[in-house]
Design an enzyme around this catalytic site. Structure first.
Site, mmCIF file in Angstrom:
data_model
loop_
_atom_site.group_PDB
_atom_site.id
_atom_site.type_symbol
_atom_site.label_atom_id
_atom_site.label_comp_id
_atom_site.label_asym_id
_atom_site.label_seq_id
_atom_site.Cartn_x
_atom_site.Cartn_y
_atom_site.Cartn_z
ATOM 1 N N ARG A 204 1.057 -1.201 0.059
ATOM 2 C CA ARG A 204 -0.188 0.019 -0.164
ATOM 3 C C ARG A 204 0.936 1.113 -0.088
ATOM 4 O O ARG A 204 2.115 1.181 0.364
ATOM 5 C CB ARG A 204 -0.922 0.188 1.158
ATOM 6 C CG ARG A 204 -1.820 -1.154 1.604
ATOM 7 C CD ARG A 204 -2.651 -0.889 2.576
ATOM 8 N NE ARG A 204 -3.872 -1.944 2.762
ATOM 9 C CZ ARG A 204 -3.799 -2.975 3.306
ATOM 10 N NH1 ARG A 204 -2.401 -3.495 3.810
ATOM 11 N NH2 ARG A 204 -4.687 -3.978 3.351
ATOM 12 N N LYS A 228 -2.627 -2.381 8.106
ATOM 13 C CA LYS A 228 -3.859 -1.881 8.709
ATOM 14 C C LYS A 228 -3.850 -2.502 10.101
ATOM 15 O O LYS A 228 -3.742 -3.637 10.214
ATOM 16 C CB LYS A 228 -5.018 -1.753 7.731
ATOM 17 C CG LYS A 228 -4.939 -1.173 6.499
ATOM 18 C CD LYS A 228 -6.380 -1.233 6.144
ATOM 19 C CE LYS A 228 -6.499 -0.176 4.851
ATOM 20 N NZ LYS A 228 -7.795 -0.284 4.179
ATOM 21 N N HIS A 304 -2.414 2.763 -6.008
ATOM 22 C CA HIS A 304 -3.539 1.903 -5.684
ATOM 23 C C HIS A 304 -3.617 0.801 -6.760
ATOM 24 O O HIS A 304 -3.878 -0.443 -6.688
ATOM 25 C CB HIS A 304 -4.924 2.320 -5.099
ATOM 26 C CG HIS A 304 -5.734 1.356 -4.326
ATOM 27 N ND1 HIS A 304 -5.159 0.665 -3.248
ATOM 28 C CD2 HIS A 304 -6.698 0.948 -4.558
ATOM 29 C CE1 HIS A 304 -5.995 0.051 -2.911
ATOM 30 N NE2 HIS A 304 -7.061 0.112 -3.473
ATOM 31 N N ARG A 307 -0.779 -1.491 -7.163
ATOM 32 C CA ARG A 307 -0.951 -2.604 -6.304
ATOM 33 C C ARG A 307 -1.954 -3.704 -6.648
ATOM 34 O O ARG A 307 -1.937 -4.904 -6.526
ATOM 35 C CB ARG A 307 -1.533 -2.120 -4.944
ATOM 36 C CG ARG A 307 -1.965 -3.084 -3.872
ATOM 37 C CD ARG A 307 -2.452 -2.038 -2.547
ATOM 38 N NE ARG A 307 -3.404 -2.921 -1.746
ATOM 39 C CZ ARG A 307 -2.927 -3.926 -0.558
ATOM 40 N NH1 ARG A 307 -1.765 -4.205 -0.476
ATOM 41 N NH2 ARG A 307 -4.057 -4.327 0.073
ATOM 42 N N HIS A 330 -4.791 -8.396 3.288
ATOM 43 C CA HIS A 330 -6.002 -8.259 3.490
ATOM 44 C C HIS A 330 -6.584 -8.858 4.776
ATOM 45 O O HIS A 330 -6.273 -9.976 5.186
ATOM 46 C CB HIS A 330 -6.908 -8.713 2.342
ATOM 47 C CG HIS A 330 -6.713 -8.064 1.100
ATOM 48 N ND1 HIS A 330 -7.111 -8.537 -0.160
ATOM 49 C CD2 HIS A 330 -6.453 -6.834 0.842
ATOM 50 C CE1 HIS A 330 -6.945 -7.602 -1.087
ATOM 51 N NE2 HIS A 330 -6.696 -6.533 -0.312
ATOM 52 N N TYR A 339 -9.938 -10.478 -7.529
ATOM 53 C CA TYR A 339 -8.759 -10.622 -8.468
ATOM 54 C C TYR A 339 -9.218 -12.028 -9.107
ATOM 55 O O TYR A 339 -8.652 -12.106 -10.199
ATOM 56 C CB TYR A 339 -7.565 -10.651 -7.636
ATOM 57 C CG TYR A 339 -7.079 -9.308 -7.059
ATOM 58 C CD1 TYR A 339 -6.946 -8.286 -7.896
ATOM 59 C CD2 TYR A 339 -7.094 -9.362 -5.772
ATOM 60 C CE1 TYR A 339 -6.846 -6.986 -7.371
ATOM 61 C CE2 TYR A 339 -6.975 -8.129 -5.195
ATOM 62 C CZ TYR A 339 -6.759 -6.987 -5.889
ATOM 63 O OH TYR A 339 -6.598 -5.593 -5.272
#
Length: 356
Positions: A204, A228, A304, A307, A330, A339
């Site tokens: 990210r 995150k 992004h 990515r 994730h 994806y």
């Protein structure tokens, strides 16, 4: 996020809070242990927009910092609906953005009603109008998300074409413009390493900007990042990214002249004769990608979408969703599943080619 960056965000949050009511400061303080500093800064921005709207609509006679709890308690559903319409029609916010801002208000009002207590153990507000407000219905299937992303990513040979463009062709394209050409020559190893690292790892924006020198393990092609939720993780990057990082590291100290204690990986070009080195910010990385993407002929490319490009290629070549989920950081495998839809057509073509 390293200490220096944390201090930067905390300072920005404190600046915003200095012009917001005391109970907002109390709420933000209660969330510092649970939420990221970028999320808290977004909360502050959202509250400033909301309180300024209250003033503009004459729903309070107070200045922003002195808006009383009673004003919030008296708000009607109709008035809040008018605020949401203001976000939509006046500010042009999309449904997802409006949902985020409404969610931040819901969090604040929930705190005031259900968590904060006065000295006599009563809630700050008795009536919570935000609890009655519904978020916008935004129903996007994984296929819809995949289709929206589809035209904004690099495919197959484009990876190397874009990398080569950043490393060499951009300079050739603008060789008649001395300022642009000189700036590119100064930063091309750094910029190539950034692009190559994102395309070779799927990191990210915040993760790339936050990397320090001691986060790199060049022997194993690993980088330590804070994902995150402040989760630490070691992420693999590609052989090409390794080569480009090595090229950048060879010139990093002599060209950017960092101070001894400045440990950050990607450094901004010094400004002026006595310009000091400093960490390349997230916005600076965004802007350099925008610059190269526009000159490359694909202005929709962003950090992004690079990515996303990595993730699509990874899935196409490995077809291992659990590993891709871990690589991207994730929290839910459902997020990673988009994806699989992005590459359905390519998978089909690969199977059909077996019959030729």
């Amino acid at each position: 996020m390293d200490k220096q960056m944390k201090m930067h965000y905390m300072q920005r949050i404190d600046e915003k809070l200095s012009d917001l009511p005391w109970y907002v400061t109390e709420f933000i303080d209660s969330k510092k242990r649970k939420l990221s500093l970028t999320t808290l800064l977004n909360y502050c921005h959202d509250y400033i927009i909301f309180f300024d709207w209250l003033i503009a609509e004459n729903l309070t006679s107070s200045i922003r910092k002195e808006i009383h709890l009673e004003t919030l308690e008296r708000l009607t559903i109709r008035e809040v609906e008018n605020f949401l319409s203001f976000l939509d029609y006046q500010l042009g916010n999309k449904k997802l953005t409006i949902n985020r801002k409404l969610s931040s208000l819901k969090s604040l009002f929930d705190y005031l009603q259900n968590k904060a207590e006065t000295s006599d153990l009563k809630p700050y507000i008795q009536r919570n109008v935000m609890a009655k407000m519904d978020l916008n219905a935004v129903k996007e299937s994984q296929e819809t998300i995949a289709n929206r992303i589809e035209g904004k990513i690099l495919r197959e040979d484009d990876f190397e074409l874009f990398r080569q463009f950043v490393a060499y062709d951009f300079g050739e394209k603008y060789k008649d413009n001395k300022r642009i050409y000189t700036f590119h020559q100064f930063n091309r190893e750094r910029d190539t390493a950034i692009v190559s690292l994102i395309l070779g790892s799927g990191l990210r924006l915040s993760e790339v900007a936050g990397i320090n020198m001691d986060d790199l393990d060049m022997n194993k092609a690993l980088v330590r990042v804070i994902r995150k939720g402040d989760k630490e993780q070691y992420v693999y990057f590609s052989k090409q990214a390794l080569l480009d990082l090595e090229s950048y590291l060879q010139i990093r100290e002599t060209r950017y002249v960092p101070e001894k204690l400045e440990n950050y990986l990607f450094i901004a070009a010094p400004v002026g004769r006595k310009g000091k080195s400093r960490r390349l910010t997230q916005r600076s990385i965004e802007k350099l990608i925008e610059k190269y993407a526009t000159a490359f002929g694909k202005p929709s490319l962003t950090v992004h979408s690079l990515r996303h490009s990595f993730a699509t290629r990874y899935h196409l070549e490995n077809n291992d969703v659990p590993k891709l989920k871990n690589q991207l950081g994730h929290s839910s495998i459902q997020t990673t599943m988009i994806y699989t839809h992005l590459t359905d057509e390519e998978m089909r073509n690969a199977v059909n080619n077996m019959d030729r």
